[in-house]
Design a protein around this motif. Sequence first.
Motif, mmCIF file in Angstrom:
data_model
loop_
_atom_site.group_PDB
_atom_site.id
_atom_site.type_symbol
_atom_site.label_atom_id
_atom_site.label_comp_id
_atom_site.label_asym_id
_atom_site.label_seq_id
_atom_site.Cartn_x
_atom_site.Cartn_y
_atom_site.Cartn_z
ATOM 1 N N TYR A 25 -4.576 -5.471 -4.375
ATOM 2 C CA TYR A 25 -3.857 -4.213 -4.170
ATOM 3 C C TYR A 25 -2.391 -4.487 -3.835
ATOM 4 O O TYR A 25 -1.486 -3.885 -4.430
ATOM 5 C CB TYR A 25 -4.525 -3.406 -3.049
ATOM 6 N N ILE A 29 1.057 -3.357 -5.901
ATOM 7 C CA ILE A 29 2.204 -2.613 -5.359
ATOM 8 C C ILE A 29 3.490 -3.410 -5.539
ATOM 9 O O ILE A 29 4.510 -2.877 -5.988
ATOM 10 C CB ILE A 29 1.995 -2.276 -3.865
ATOM 11 N N SER A 30 3.468 -4.724 -5.215
ATOM 12 C CA SER A 30 4.735 -5.473 -5.377
ATOM 13 C C SER A 30 5.159 -5.546 -6.824
ATOM 14 O O SER A 30 6.350 -5.603 -7.107
ATOM 15 C CB SER A 30 4.702 -6.893 -4.807
ATOM 16 N N MET A 33 6.979 -2.343 -7.576
ATOM 17 C CA MET A 33 7.965 -2.034 -6.518
ATOM 18 C C MET A 33 8.964 -0.932 -6.836
ATOM 19 O O MET A 33 9.218 -0.061 -6.020
ATOM 20 C CB MET A 33 8.781 -3.306 -6.218
ATOM 21 N N VAL A 36 6.998 3.035 -7.515
ATOM 22 C CA VAL A 36 5.769 3.389 -6.801
ATOM 23 C C VAL A 36 5.703 4.909 -6.681
ATOM 24 O O VAL A 36 6.646 5.539 -6.236
ATOM 25 C CB VAL A 36 5.742 2.746 -5.401
ATOM 26 N N HIS A 37 4.629 5.491 -7.154
ATOM 27 C CA HIS A 37 4.408 6.924 -6.965
ATOM 28 C C HIS A 37 2.954 7.133 -6.607
ATOM 29 O O HIS A 37 2.174 6.179 -6.584
ATOM 30 C CB HIS A 37 4.794 7.718 -8.217
ATOM 31 N N LYS A 38 2.581 8.363 -6.360
ATOM 32 C CA LYS A 38 1.252 8.622 -5.827
ATOM 33 C C LYS A 38 0.142 8.091 -6.737
ATOM 34 O O LYS A 38 0.124 8.370 -7.933
ATOM 35 C CB LYS A 38 1.061 10.128 -5.602
ATOM 36 N N GLY A 39 -0.732 7.295 -6.151
ATOM 37 C CA GLY A 39 -1.893 6.790 -6.868
ATOM 38 C C GLY A 39 -1.578 5.739 -7.908
ATOM 39 O O GLY A 39 -2.364 5.537 -8.827
ATOM 40 N N VAL A 40 -0.458 5.066 -7.779
ATOM 41 C CA VAL A 40 -0.067 4.106 -8.815
ATOM 42 C C VAL A 40 -1.027 2.921 -8.857
ATOM 43 O O VAL A 40 -1.279 2.345 -9.910
ATOM 44 C CB VAL A 40 1.419 3.680 -8.635
ATOM 45 N N CYS A 41 -1.611 2.568 -7.714
ATOM 46 C CA CYS A 41 -2.581 1.473 -7.689
ATOM 47 C C CYS A 41 -3.933 1.980 -7.197
ATOM 48 O O CYS A 41 -4.598 1.335 -6.381
ATOM 49 C CB CYS A 41 -2.079 0.337 -6.815
ATOM 50 N N GLU A 42 -4.326 3.143 -7.701
ATOM 51 C CA GLU A 42 -5.543 3.813 -7.241
ATOM 52 C C GLU A 42 -6.774 2.908 -7.361
ATOM 53 O O GLU A 42 -7.569 2.781 -6.429
ATOM 54 C CB GLU A 42 -5.738 5.086 -8.080
ATOM 55 N N PHE A 45 -6.796 0.098 -4.939
ATOM 56 C CA PHE A 45 -6.971 0.567 -3.560
ATOM 57 C C PHE A 45 -8.421 0.937 -3.308
ATOM 58 O O PHE A 45 -8.981 0.609 -2.264
ATOM 59 C CB PHE A 45 -6.065 1.764 -3.260
#
Lengths: 60, 354
Positions: A25, A29-30, A33, A36-42, A45
């Motif tokens: 996760y 995110i990195s 970087m 990044v917006h809502k749920g980009v790595c849903e 996560f």
Amino acid sequence: MSKPRRTVAAFSASIATCASTATAYGACISATMNDVHKGVCEKEFLAFKECVQASMKRKW
Amino acid sequence: MHMFKVGSAGVPFTRSFLTRITAKNNSLVRPRFYSTAPPPPVGSKTVPSTFQVFDREAKKVQKNRAASNVKLSRQVDYVKDEVAFRVVDRLLDIKREFNEVVELGSGSGHIAKHVDTDMMKKLIMCDMSEVMLSRDEEVEYEVPVERRVVDEENLPFPENSLECVISSLSMHWINDLPGAMIQIQRSLKPDGVFIAGLFGGDTLFELRTSLQLAELDREGGISPRISPMADSRDLGSLLSRAGFTLTTVDVDEVTVNYPSAIELMEDLRAMGESNAVINRRGLLKRDTMLAAAAIYKEMYGNPDGTIPATFQILYMIGWKPSPTQNKPLERGSAKHSLKERLEGNDLTTTTKSQ
């Protein structure tokens, strides 16, 4: 007062147990970087969260 | 820089209303404009609204709550003890024995642990939180201490009454920093000294970034989680603006390793250093916390699995002007050329003439 401290310790221990999903996760995110917006790595996560929940034997 | 509105809360004045006010209170209609607002009058409880960043009441509650758990609170003294030691080290450079030293934002006595009778006869500890102030009441220090509940934004000391004011890790919660420094300068005697250490803008930058990224991904927006803090570049001008001379500012960093971001946040709370920004969100969702912990570890983590937290400390020293202080020599009165000295051409002649 010692009870919340124990919960924190359990929470932290569960995060440590799920190191591989946490790293996945974090890496996601990195990698995104700059966008990044809502749920980009849903997906990453949810895998991480499920692992932590299983380790804590609690759901939220 | 700051905007002043005549009609507060955007209520438009009707003409008749306006004339009524004009008759009553002229200052409402013709506001005084400052580039920055003046300090509040001594003893008043008001801070100009443009400076309201922190919720001081909430901060007091947090500190009281933190200190009421004595064992946990003592366990997290490490940052404040370390910085207090470094602040005292700067006081040690001043070869003067003070009768009374006032400490602003003493917490439960971190400076008191490090001072001795060669430096001062008495330490007056001042803090806004009574519980924190009296946490270690039964502890004996080398220097006698007096404890006083004082709001650092409204100092109760008369003008020209103090020899030395010292502060360690407390001024980062003051709303009106320029105003507070002016009050300190006023309460000092001529040739009195002010020494302070406070958190700088790079403090907890890892946690700030991690929480912002986590909130962006989980909730789709960010909220103020870590306070805005002073910049080292601003402190020099703040000191001069408050009327201090012979000013010194330096920067230092303390890095502490934690098992994870969860323990870091837990320790900050136990120190009484939780978020007290006025428009903060009261809640950190468990999902966001999880996400932040993972991001923190991935982006900043140490190879051994721990995470580092940076505390940037800004130290400042300023003196109240006095005719007895050393002044710079008059311009053009130098007898040696600095240029030649630095280039090393004039070494023999300079040593001779000395």
